[in-house]
Design a protein around this motif. Structure first.
Motif, PDB file in Angstrom:
ATOM      1  N   THR A 136       0.840  -1.188   0.000  1.00 25.13           N
ATOM      2  CA  THR A 136       0.000   0.000   0.000  1.00 25.13           C
ATOM      3  C   THR A 136       0.877   1.240   0.000  1.00 25.13           C
ATOM      4  N   VAL A 137       0.350   2.329  -0.525  1.00 21.46           N
ATOM      5  CA  VAL A 137       1.063   3.600  -0.545  1.00 21.46           C
ATOM      6  C   VAL A 137       0.427   4.495   0.517  1.00 21.46           C
ATOM      7  N   PRO A 138       1.119   4.766   1.620  1.00 19.72           N
ATOM      8  CA  PRO A 138       0.519   5.532   2.715  1.00 19.72           C
ATOM      9  C   PRO A 138      -0.050   6.870   2.239  1.00 19.72           C
ATOM     10  N   GLY A 139      -1.196   7.227   2.822  1.00 15.61           N
ATOM     11  CA  GLY A 139      -1.812   8.501   2.496  1.00 15.61           C
ATOM     12  C   GLY A 139      -2.562   8.534   1.185  1.00 15.61           C
ATOM     13  N   THR A 140      -2.706   7.390   0.526  1.00 13.37           N
ATOM     14  CA  THR A 140      -3.387   7.331  -0.771  1.00 13.37           C
ATOM     15  C   THR A 140      -4.317   6.125  -0.796  1.00 13.37           C
TER      16      THR A 140
ATOM     17  N   TRP B 128      -5.528   9.539  -8.229  1.00 13.39           N
ATOM     18  CA  TRP B 128      -4.231   9.640  -8.911  1.00 13.39           C
ATOM     19  C   TRP B 128      -3.535  10.944  -8.566  1.00 13.39           C
ATOM     20  N   HIS B 129      -4.274  12.049  -8.454  1.00 16.28           N
ATOM     21  CA  HIS B 129      -3.640  13.331  -8.126  1.00 16.28           C
ATOM     22  C   HIS B 129      -2.979  13.277  -6.748  1.00 16.28           C
ATOM     23  N   ARG B 130      -3.676  12.693  -5.774  1.00 17.72           N
ATOM     24  CA  ARG B 130      -3.081  12.589  -4.434  1.00 17.72           C
ATOM     25  C   ARG B 130      -1.823  11.726  -4.481  1.00 17.72           C
TER      26      ARG B 130
ATOM     27  N   ALA C  92      -1.806  14.835 -12.233  1.00 15.87           N
ATOM     28  CA  ALA C  92      -2.136  15.953 -11.366  1.00 15.87           C
ATOM     29  C   ALA C  92      -1.814  17.300 -12.005  1.00 15.87           C
ATOM     30  N   PRO C  93      -2.539  18.361 -11.592  1.00  9.34           N
ATOM     31  CA  PRO C  93      -2.277  19.693 -12.151  1.00  9.34           C
ATOM     32  C   PRO C  93      -0.857  20.190 -11.922  1.00  9.34           C
TER      33      PRO C  93
END
Length: 699
Positions: A120-124, A281-283, A535-536
């Motif tokens: 897992t990717v923390p915070g996402t 995806w942006h996060r 992401a922007p």
């Protein structure tokens, strides 16, 4: 080592549950969705009717080789030279730690250990998956297919696939296909992800309404070379997606004792449709940026569209002065600054400033630019070489070439074999010399031709080359060096526009260039697709004078600025030909952008409508919810609007507090949150007013 036969990995909002199949020696997906979706009978369970297929062909398998899965698509094809093309493995244990899982399977007859890896990717809400393949026997193995992973999605009436297609100057076109039977595949054999497809896919149930939030599953392959993604509508009402890199030579040799690690497959889920998945995806990409995102992306001026190859200190300084006057913060000299580069037939590889272009010295020129209050940047194409260059004369063996065959020129250039250590050292030395010898704070890395005759002179069949993977490793090694040796240099990734945009590149660069097409309506369509996947804060976008290639309808300077402000603002027009009114308008837009770029780059983005709608936009919500920035566009007809009765267009916003009040900073108009959610933001379009940037403050 765990004795469990069922494991759940949890992200911020989702869970991914894997089990050992009761039908055979493989892992299969039991549940993937919001927390708690794993409690209850699996939506992927099936009837166990297997006429003319095997249980493995019908199972929602996480990864299976040819041999166990003979009919409906294997993820791994391995053999000994001259032996059978199949793997028949047994389960060899699991290792589970917080946020990670490793499942091992062995085939002692073949001599192969396969480990399925999860993290897992923390915070996402992203889970990484990849596979490790170890040769445990005494003979080398031949890997004809070596996918990273597979995911299975339950559907009722087929799958709606959303993917990003295009060509040079028309990248990231948002495309959809309903797959009820058969196989859909896409990929690239160009040594980069390519302009035709992005290594990204979203899957929904085709029965879901197009305009409503629905469970949406996404994958993105993290690989900067050749790749493929295949989606197969399988028996029993599922779609199974597998992805991986593709070896240029058709197979990879794995020597005894060696381990091959496949590229990571990033897997994401959102219950809120494609728009919700885009925010996942942006996060994730903000996490990839890490601490570098805290540095503001500066307003850039690039001189390419103004001067092309005709670079000299006087004209560049004239442009730099004009750029500084309207508020730009960074000046980038593009192609044409180095010796032998009068046009695209020479110079590449000889990376020294042209003394004729900078008669008072290159450092004096850089100092003059910086004296205007601007940072300084350069364009470079490190992987390319011109046949007329000194570098090619000294090292003809450094380019890709097949012995005894002609070396084809693309864009009048050849491509260096970045898989060679000596070529990597040359590129590293070149970049170090430029970045330590001159005051350069921005580097635009371009790549304008794919490999064609991809061979290594002098290599024989016994060398067992894996040229695509070697080139990617060399490319990433150089980018990693830039990050560590020159951490204050901003790096832009480009490959003839959007030809090399994937998460391995995004993790090592600060911005990327989505397309060479900067025309207003064309660019809006490109950015609409791009923002679904990326992401922007990574999306570099310029204001230029370019006319539309695919949609030539004229649009205002305001439209061009608001479009470019949806990401990282740049200017590429020849400011020497702009009127005082245009320059004043530009200065106003740049000033407004600086006030909101923190929201654009750090906030939550929501795509409002589509570019096929007469009015569409992008909404950016600040992290604390206090400000909302809306970039709104009129993509429809503008003639006649002032002459007939009518009402303003309305753009419905999303995610606001319906009980709060939101005030337009420019007009002081106050809106109820419920009003903006229900009726929408009013926009009165006309031939003179076709775009707007609205900043709302919450009270």
């Amino acid at each position: 080592m765990t004795t469990s036969r069922r494991w759940t990995l949890r992200t911020e909002r989702t869970g991914y549950t894997v089990r050992l199949s009761p039908d055979g020696p493989w892992a299969e997906l039991e549940a993937w969705g919001p927390h708690g979706a794993e409690h209850g009978p699996s939506a992927l369970d099936w009837s166990h009717r297997t006429h003319f297929i095997t249980p493995a062909d019908a199972a929602p398998a996480e990864y299976l080789p040819q041999g166990l899965r003979p009919f409906t698509g294997a993820d791994l094809i391995a053999s000994r030279p001259g032996g059978e093309r199949g793997v028949w493995w047994t389960f060899d244990g699991a290792v589970e730690e917080p946020g990670t899982l490793r499942l091992a399977f062995t085939d002692d007859v073949l001599g192969l250990r396969t480990t399925l890896c999860y993290a897992t990717v923390p915070g996402t809400d992203v889970i990484h998956r990849w596979t490790e393949l170890t040769c445990t026997g005494e003979e080398e193995l031949r890997l004809e297919r070596l996918d990273s992973a597979a995911v299975t999605v339950p559907v009722t009436e087929g799958a709606r696939l959303t993917y990003l297609t295009g060509q040079w100057s028309q990248e990231f076109q948002h495309t959809q296909l309903d797959l009820t039977r058969g196989t859909f595949t896409m990929g690239s054999s160009q040594g980069v992800p390519g302009h035709a497809y992005a290594p990204w896919l979203a899957v929904q149930d085709a029965a879901a309404p197009h305009d409503a939030p629905a469970p949406t599953y996404g994958i993105a392959l993290e690989w900067a070379g050749n790749w493929h993604i295949a989606a197969e509508a399988e028996p029993g009402g599922t779609v199974r997606v597998r992805a991986g890199r593709v070896a240029h030579e058709g197979a990879v040799r794995l020597a005894p004792g060696d381990t091959l690690t496949t590229p990571r497959l990033a897997c994401a889920f959102s219950p809120d449709g494609l728009d919700g998945l885009s925010r996942v995806w942006h996060r994730y990409e903000r996490r990839l940026a890490g601490g570098r995102l805290r540095r503001p992306r500066k307003v850039l001026y690039n001189s390419w569209e103004a001067t092309g190859f005709d670079v000299d200190a006087a004209s560049q300084l004239e442009l730099a002065k004009a750029a500084a006057d309207i508020g730009a913060e960074l000046f980038v000299v593009d192609d044409g600054w180095f010796t032998g580069r009068a046009d695209d037939t020479g110079g590449l590889g000889d990376w020294s400033p042209d003394p004729a272009a900078f008669p008072d010295g290159f450092d004096r020129f850089v100092d003059d630019v910086r004296a205007l209050g601007l940072d300084f940047g350069l364009w470079i194409e490190p992987e390319a070489v011109s046949p007329a260059s000194r570098l090619y004369a000294e090292h003809p063996e450094w380019v890709y070439r097949i012995d005894g065959r002609p070396a084809r020129r693309v864009r009048n250039q050849l491509l260096l074999d970045l898989g060679r250590t000596d070529v990597q050292e040359f590129v590293l030395g070149t970049l170090d010399e430029l970045l330590t010898g001159h005051h350069i704070s921005y580097l635009k890395w371009d790549m304008n031709r794919p490999p064609t005759e991809r061979g290594r002179p002098g290599a024989g069949l016994a060398d067992h080359l894996d040229l695509d993977a070697e080139h990617v490793r060399g490319y990433l090694r150089v980018l990693d060096h830039l990050r560590t040796a020159h951490p204050d240099v901003t790096v832009e990734g480009c490959a003839g526009g959007g030809g090399r945009i994937d998460h391995t590149t995004l993790a090592r660069t600060d911005v990327v260039w989505p397309s060479d097409n900067t025309a207003p309506l064309d660019r809006l369509a490109i950015q609409y697709g791009f923002l679904h996947a990326h992401a922007p804060h990574v999306m570099s976008s310029w204001v230029t004078d370019a006319r539309g290639v695919f949609d030539p309808r004229p649009r205002s300077l305001a439209f061009r600025f608001v479009t470019a402000m949806c990401g990282v603002l740049g200017i590429g027009a020849d400011l020497r030909h702009w009127t005082p009114d245009q320059l004043a308008e530009a200065a106003g837009w740049i000033s407004r952008y600086k006030e909101v770029r923190d929201v654009v780059h750090h906030g939550e983005a929501r795509l409002l409508g589509t570019v096929r709608d007469a009015t569409c936009g992008v909404q950016y919500d600040a992290e604390d919810g206090h400000r909302v920035v809306v970039a709104a566009f009129s993509t429809g007809r503008l003639d006649g609007a002032p002459l007939v009765p009518g009402r303003p267009a309305r753009l419905r916003l999303r995610g606001l507090d319906p009980t709060a009040t939101y005030t337009d900073a420019a007009s002081s108009t106050a809106y109820g949150g419920a009003h903006l959610l229900h009726y929408g933001l009013p926009l009165a379009w006309s031939a003179d007013h076709d775009a707007e940037l609205v900043v709302l403050t919450r009270h």
